[in-house]
Scaffold this motif. Structure first.
Motif, PDB file in Angstrom:
ATOM      1  N   PHE A   1     -45.639   2.702 -14.633  1.00  0.00           N
ATOM      2  CA  PHE A   1     -45.551   3.977 -15.352  1.00  0.00           C
ATOM      3  C   PHE A   1     -46.411   5.023 -14.636  1.00  0.00           C
ATOM      4  CE2 PHE A   1     -44.664   2.261 -19.925  1.00  0.00           C
ATOM      5  CZ  PHE A   1     -43.623   1.511 -19.423  1.00  0.00           C
ATOM      6  N   THR A   2     -45.971   6.278 -14.719  1.00  0.00           N
ATOM      7  CA  THR A   2     -46.732   7.390 -14.148  1.00  0.00           C
ATOM      8  C   THR A   2     -46.765   8.538 -15.136  1.00  0.00           C
ATOM      9  OG1 THR A   2     -46.030   6.779 -11.910  1.00  0.00           O
ATOM     10  CG2 THR A   2     -46.941   8.977 -12.214  1.00  0.00           C
ATOM     11  N   ILE A   3     -47.967   9.019 -15.428  1.00  0.00           N
ATOM     12  CA  ILE A   3     -48.117  10.187 -16.297  1.00  0.00           C
ATOM     13  C   ILE A   3     -48.350  11.411 -15.426  1.00  0.00           C
ATOM     14  CG2 ILE A   3     -50.614   9.831 -16.615  1.00  0.00           C
ATOM     15  CD1 ILE A   3     -50.225  10.858 -19.516  1.00  0.00           C
ATOM     16  N   SER A   4     -47.730  12.520 -15.810  1.00  0.00           N
ATOM     17  CA  SER A   4     -47.904  13.761 -15.068  1.00  0.00           C
ATOM     18  C   SER A   4     -47.805  14.927 -16.037  1.00  0.00           C
ATOM     19  CB  SER A   4     -46.856  13.885 -13.961  1.00  0.00           C
ATOM     20  OG  SER A   4     -45.554  13.912 -14.511  1.00  0.00           O
TER      21      SER A   4
ATOM     22  N   THR B   1     -46.289  20.776 -20.871  1.00  0.00           N
ATOM     23  CA  THR B   1     -45.531  19.540 -21.038  1.00  0.00           C
ATOM     24  C   THR B   1     -46.177  18.409 -20.254  1.00  0.00           C
ATOM     25  OG1 THR B   1     -43.472  20.759 -21.376  1.00  0.00           O
ATOM     26  CG2 THR B   1     -43.272  18.459 -20.711  1.00  0.00           C
ATOM     27  N   VAL B   2     -46.165  17.246 -20.848  1.00  0.00           N
ATOM     28  CA  VAL B   2     -46.629  16.043 -20.156  1.00  0.00           C
ATOM     29  C   VAL B   2     -45.464  15.067 -20.104  1.00  0.00           C
ATOM     30  CG1 VAL B   2     -47.519  14.950 -22.262  1.00  0.00           C
ATOM     31  CG2 VAL B   2     -48.475  14.339 -20.048  1.00  0.00           C
ATOM     32  N   TYR B   3     -45.401  14.304 -19.033  1.00  0.00           N
ATOM     33  CA  TYR B   3     -44.291  13.385 -18.805  1.00  0.00           C
ATOM     34  C   TYR B   3     -44.808  11.957 -18.662  1.00  0.00           C
ATOM     35  CZ  TYR B   3     -42.090  17.800 -17.512  1.00  0.00           C
ATOM     36  OH  TYR B   3     -41.629  19.093 -17.516  1.00  0.00           O
ATOM     37  N   LEU B   4     -43.942  11.020 -18.957  1.00  0.00           N
ATOM     38  CA  LEU B   4     -44.241   9.623 -18.686  1.00  0.00           C
ATOM     39  C   LEU B   4     -43.015   9.024 -17.995  1.00  0.00           C
ATOM     40  CD1 LEU B   4     -46.359   7.369 -19.051  1.00  0.00           C
ATOM     41  CD2 LEU B   4     -45.053   6.632 -21.066  1.00  0.00           C
ATOM     42  N   GLN B   5     -43.136   8.808 -16.700  1.00  0.00           N
ATOM     43  CA  GLN B   5     -42.071   8.155 -15.944  1.00  0.00           C
ATOM     44  C   GLN B   5     -42.269   6.654 -16.059  1.00  0.00           C
ATOM     45  OE1 GLN B   5     -39.380   9.483 -14.182  1.00  0.00           O
ATOM     46  NE2 GLN B   5     -38.762   7.337 -13.993  1.00  0.00           N
ATOM     47  N   MET B   6     -41.253   5.981 -16.556  1.00  0.00           N
ATOM     48  CA  MET B   6     -41.349   4.541 -16.787  1.00  0.00           C
ATOM     49  C   MET B   6     -40.314   3.838 -15.922  1.00  0.00           C
ATOM     50  SD  MET B   6     -41.852   4.500 -20.928  1.00  0.00           S
ATOM     51  CE  MET B   6     -40.169   5.016 -21.246  1.00  0.00           C
TER      52      MET B   6
END
Length: 127
Positions: A68-71, A78-83
């Motif tokens: 996972f990567t948070i950005s 906005t915050v994202y969570l790439q899973m």
């Protein structure tokens, strides 16, 4: 009042990917950190990832580290969570949370650090 709205959840097969988004709106506040937590049926809400606004330092639970990567996007609040490489055990409701600067210095993996929470978005990973 601050509103956090998550999106991007859904059903995916094991090994697949999803990207969650969390958009903040409403009353402006000085952000210390934003984070993602998740809660599976019958379990406690647990920390997944966080990002500190001032330093952009990121933090991850061991169970998601490397997958996972948070950005963030400051301009969009906005915050994202790439899973990636999702597993059935990642199945849960995922919640976005925001901590104001009043909580500066507190541990980002602790639920009590956060002042605002979203409604959650369901992520289901099939085997």
């Amino acid at each position: 009042q601050v509103q956090l709205v998550e999106s991007g959840g859904g059903l995916v097969q094991a090994g697949g990917s999803l990207r969650l988004s969390c958009a903040a709106s409403g009353r402006a506040f000085s952000t210390y950190a934003m984070g993602w937590f998740r809660q599976a049926p019958g379990k406690e809400r647990e920390f997944v990832a966080a990002i500190k606004w001032g330093t952009s330092n990121t933090y991850y639970a061991d169970s998601v580290k490397g997958r996972f990567t948070i950005s963030r996007d400051n301009a969009k609040n906005t915050v994202y969570l790439q899973m990636n490489t999702l597993k059935p055990e990642d199945t849960a409701v995922y919640y976005c949370a925001a901590a104001s600067s009043l909580n500066w210095g507190k541990l980002v993996f602790v639920k009590g650090t956060y002042d605002y929470w979203g409604q959650g978005t369901q992520v289901t990973v099939s085997s």
